[in-house]
Scaffold this motif. Structure first.
Motif, PDB file in Angstrom:
ATOM      1  N   VAL A  58     -51.622 -34.133 -63.157  1.00 34.60           N
ATOM      2  CA  VAL A  58     -50.593 -33.592 -64.041  1.00 34.60           C
ATOM      3  C   VAL A  58     -50.764 -34.131 -65.466  1.00 34.60           C
ATOM      4  O   VAL A  58     -50.617 -33.382 -66.446  1.00 34.60           O
ATOM      5  CB  VAL A  58     -49.196 -33.934 -63.495  1.00 34.60           C
ATOM      6  N   LEU A  59     -51.091 -35.411 -65.615  1.00 35.27           N
ATOM      7  CA  LEU A  59     -51.296 -35.966 -66.949  1.00 35.27           C
ATOM      8  C   LEU A  59     -52.504 -35.339 -67.633  1.00 35.27           C
ATOM      9  O   LEU A  59     -52.496 -35.136 -68.859  1.00 35.27           O
ATOM     10  CB  LEU A  59     -51.468 -37.484 -66.859  1.00 35.27           C
ATOM     11  N   ARG A  70     -49.643 -25.993 -60.074  1.00 38.96           N
ATOM     12  CA  ARG A  70     -48.539 -25.555 -60.929  1.00 38.96           C
ATOM     13  C   ARG A  70     -47.208 -26.131 -60.423  1.00 38.96           C
ATOM     14  O   ARG A  70     -46.362 -26.554 -61.222  1.00 38.96           O
ATOM     15  CB  ARG A  70     -48.475 -24.031 -60.952  1.00 38.96           C
ATOM     16  N   ARG A  71     -47.034 -26.169 -59.111  1.00 38.07           N
ATOM     17  CA  ARG A  71     -45.801 -26.718 -58.535  1.00 38.07           C
ATOM     18  C   ARG A  71     -45.711 -28.220 -58.818  1.00 38.07           C
ATOM     19  O   ARG A  71     -44.626 -28.729 -59.135  1.00 38.07           O
ATOM     20  CB  ARG A  71     -45.762 -26.449 -57.034  1.00 38.07           C
ATOM     21  N   TRP A  72     -46.820 -28.938 -58.709  1.00 44.59           N
ATOM     22  CA  TRP A  72     -46.821 -30.355 -59.027  1.00 44.59           C
ATOM     23  C   TRP A  72     -46.450 -30.585 -60.489  1.00 44.59           C
ATOM     24  O   TRP A  72     -45.663 -31.477 -60.818  1.00 44.59           O
ATOM     25  CB  TRP A  72     -48.196 -30.961 -58.746  1.00 44.59           C
ATOM     26  N   ARG A  73     -47.038 -29.787 -61.371  1.00 48.24           N
ATOM     27  CA  ARG A  73     -46.755 -29.928 -62.801  1.00 48.24           C
ATOM     28  C   ARG A  73     -45.265 -29.720 -63.098  1.00 48.24           C
ATOM     29  O   ARG A  73     -44.645 -30.539 -63.797  1.00 48.24           O
ATOM     30  CB  ARG A  73     -47.591 -28.924 -63.591  1.00 48.24           C
ATOM     31  N   ASP A  74     -44.710 -28.654 -62.587  1.00 50.24           N
ATOM     32  CA  ASP A  74     -43.288 -28.358 -62.839  1.00 50.24           C
ATOM     33  C   ASP A  74     -42.385 -29.422 -62.212  1.00 50.24           C
ATOM     34  O   ASP A  74     -41.339 -29.774 -62.775  1.00 50.24           O
ATOM     35  CB  ASP A  74     -42.937 -26.979 -62.284  1.00 50.24           C
ATOM     36  N   LEU A 111     -43.065 -32.692 -61.699  1.00 52.61           N
ATOM     37  CA  LEU A 111     -43.098 -33.933 -62.451  1.00 52.61           C
ATOM     38  C   LEU A 111     -42.472 -33.771 -63.834  1.00 52.61           C
ATOM     39  O   LEU A 111     -41.874 -34.720 -64.361  1.00 52.61           O
ATOM     40  CB  LEU A 111     -44.541 -34.426 -62.573  1.00 52.61           C
ATOM     41  N   ILE A 112     -42.588 -32.598 -64.435  1.00 51.61           N
ATOM     42  CA  ILE A 112     -41.903 -32.367 -65.709  1.00 51.61           C
ATOM     43  C   ILE A 112     -40.391 -32.471 -65.519  1.00 51.61           C
ATOM     44  O   ILE A 112     -39.677 -33.046 -66.346  1.00 51.61           O
ATOM     45  CB  ILE A 112     -42.282 -30.987 -66.284  1.00 51.61           C
ATOM     46  N   GLY A 113     -39.898 -31.937 -64.408  1.00 56.83           N
ATOM     47  CA  GLY A 113     -38.474 -32.049 -64.107  1.00 56.83           C
ATOM     48  C   GLY A 113     -38.035 -33.485 -63.909  1.00 56.83           C
ATOM     49  O   GLY A 113     -36.956 -33.884 -64.372  1.00 56.83           O
ATOM     50  N   LEU A 114     -38.862 -34.284 -63.234  1.00 53.37           N
ATOM     51  CA  LEU A 114     -38.520 -35.693 -63.024  1.00 53.37           C
ATOM     52  C   LEU A 114     -38.495 -36.459 -64.340  1.00 53.37           C
ATOM     53  O   LEU A 114     -37.640 -37.338 -64.552  1.00 53.37           O
ATOM     54  CB  LEU A 114     -39.524 -36.329 -62.060  1.00 53.37           C
ATOM     55  N   LEU A 115     -39.414 -36.146 -65.250  1.00 46.90           N
ATOM     56  CA  LEU A 115     -39.430 -36.802 -66.552  1.00 46.90           C
ATOM     57  C   LEU A 115     -38.252 -36.360 -67.410  1.00 46.90           C
ATOM     58  O   LEU A 115     -37.673 -37.163 -68.149  1.00 46.90           O
ATOM     59  CB  LEU A 115     -40.749 -36.497 -67.272  1.00 46.90           C
ATOM     60  N   ALA A 116     -37.895 -35.084 -67.301  1.00 50.50           N
ATOM     61  CA  ALA A 116     -36.785 -34.572 -68.111  1.00 50.50           C
ATOM     62  C   ALA A 116     -35.469 -35.243 -67.749  1.00 50.50           C
ATOM     63  O   ALA A 116     -34.618 -35.468 -68.615  1.00 50.50           O
ATOM     64  CB  ALA A 116     -36.681 -33.060 -67.940  1.00 50.50           C
TER      65      ALA A 116
END
Length: 246
Positions: free
Chosen positions: A57-58, A82-86, A88-93
């Motif tokens: 993801v990074l 794509r699911r992993w990316r979305d 982890l973005i949600g967890l960071l948000a």
């Protein structure tokens, strides 16, 4: 009609190694977020370990690696990446600080002024109506607009949600109620020329903008110095702030 996704007869899939500069602390932080999330949702299995998922993801977020390329190099599907990316973005948000709390923290630490600026993160063109909305005439490029607040040393303390690239800095500031939050926290703000006219209270401005030269009006040395302070966003902030208020 031929399928353009099919490989030509004389081609083959090639997997190669590359080196990416990623912080170990960042990788571990993202992997720990994913581990806690998997434990919370009681998900006991993923096709790859959290640390590996974090690296993938990074690589996508920081180095613009294509989803299909990362999927093929790790023997997973593009939809999985794509699911992993979305995810982890949600967890960071969720970890992002709220604007009012970030400003109160600066005030408690003795801060009096924050720096505010809008920035455009360039992206590729998109299809249909999103293409026009994401085009910035100022930068002559497609992208997403973000509003940022930093402390007097330029360290990021808050960033807004993504908006279409054509969004003006003033529009984003009003949408996020920056003036109200600054007044509540008892802070002022230095802003660049893009924020001219945002604050109508001349006697006690919350957001102080730079000076603009014209054909009939040349800037004084003090005004030029104040604009330089706004441009670099660094000390002497108090000196520049005094010039701007005069």
């Amino acid at each position: 009609m031929t399928n353009t996704k099919e490989l030509a007869e004389d081609t083959c899939q090639l997997v190669y190694q590359c080196r990416l500069s990623l912080s170990t602390r960042t990788i571990n932080h993202l992997a720990d977020l994913l581990r806690r999330h998997l434990k919370a949702i009681r998900s006991r299995w993923r096709i790859l370990p959290p640390g590996k998922i974090a690296v993938i993801v990074l690589a996508i977020l920081r180095h613009d690696q294509r989803l299909a390329d990362m999927a093929g190099g790790n023997d997973v599907s593009e939809s999985t990446v794509r699911r992993w990316r979305d995810e982890l973005i949600g967890l960071l948000a969720v970890q992002a600080p709220r604007l009012d709390r970030a400003l109160r923290k600066i005030a408690k630490q003795g801060g009096e002024v924050v720096l505010i600026d809008g920035t455009l993160i360039r992206t590729q063109r998109r299809t249909e109506s999103a293409d026009r909305r994401n085009y910035s005439g100022k930068h002559r490029s497609h992208g997403l607009h973000f509003l940022t607040l930093t402390d007097e040393r330029g360290r990021l303390i808050w960033i807004s949600a993504a908006r279409p690239g054509r969004t003006h800095d003033n529009t984003a500031t009003r949408h996020d109620h920056i003036l109200t939050h600054l007044g509540t926290a008892g802070l002022g703000a230095l802003a660049d020329l893009g924020f001219r006219g945002l604050d109508n209270n001349i006697l006690d401005p919350v957001i102080v903008t730079g000076y603009a030269a014209s054909r009939t009006h040349k800037l004084t040395p003090g005004q030029k110095e104040a604009n330089r302070v706004l441009a670099v966003g660094r000390a002497p902030v108090e000196h520049g702030f005094a010039h701007l208020k005069n």
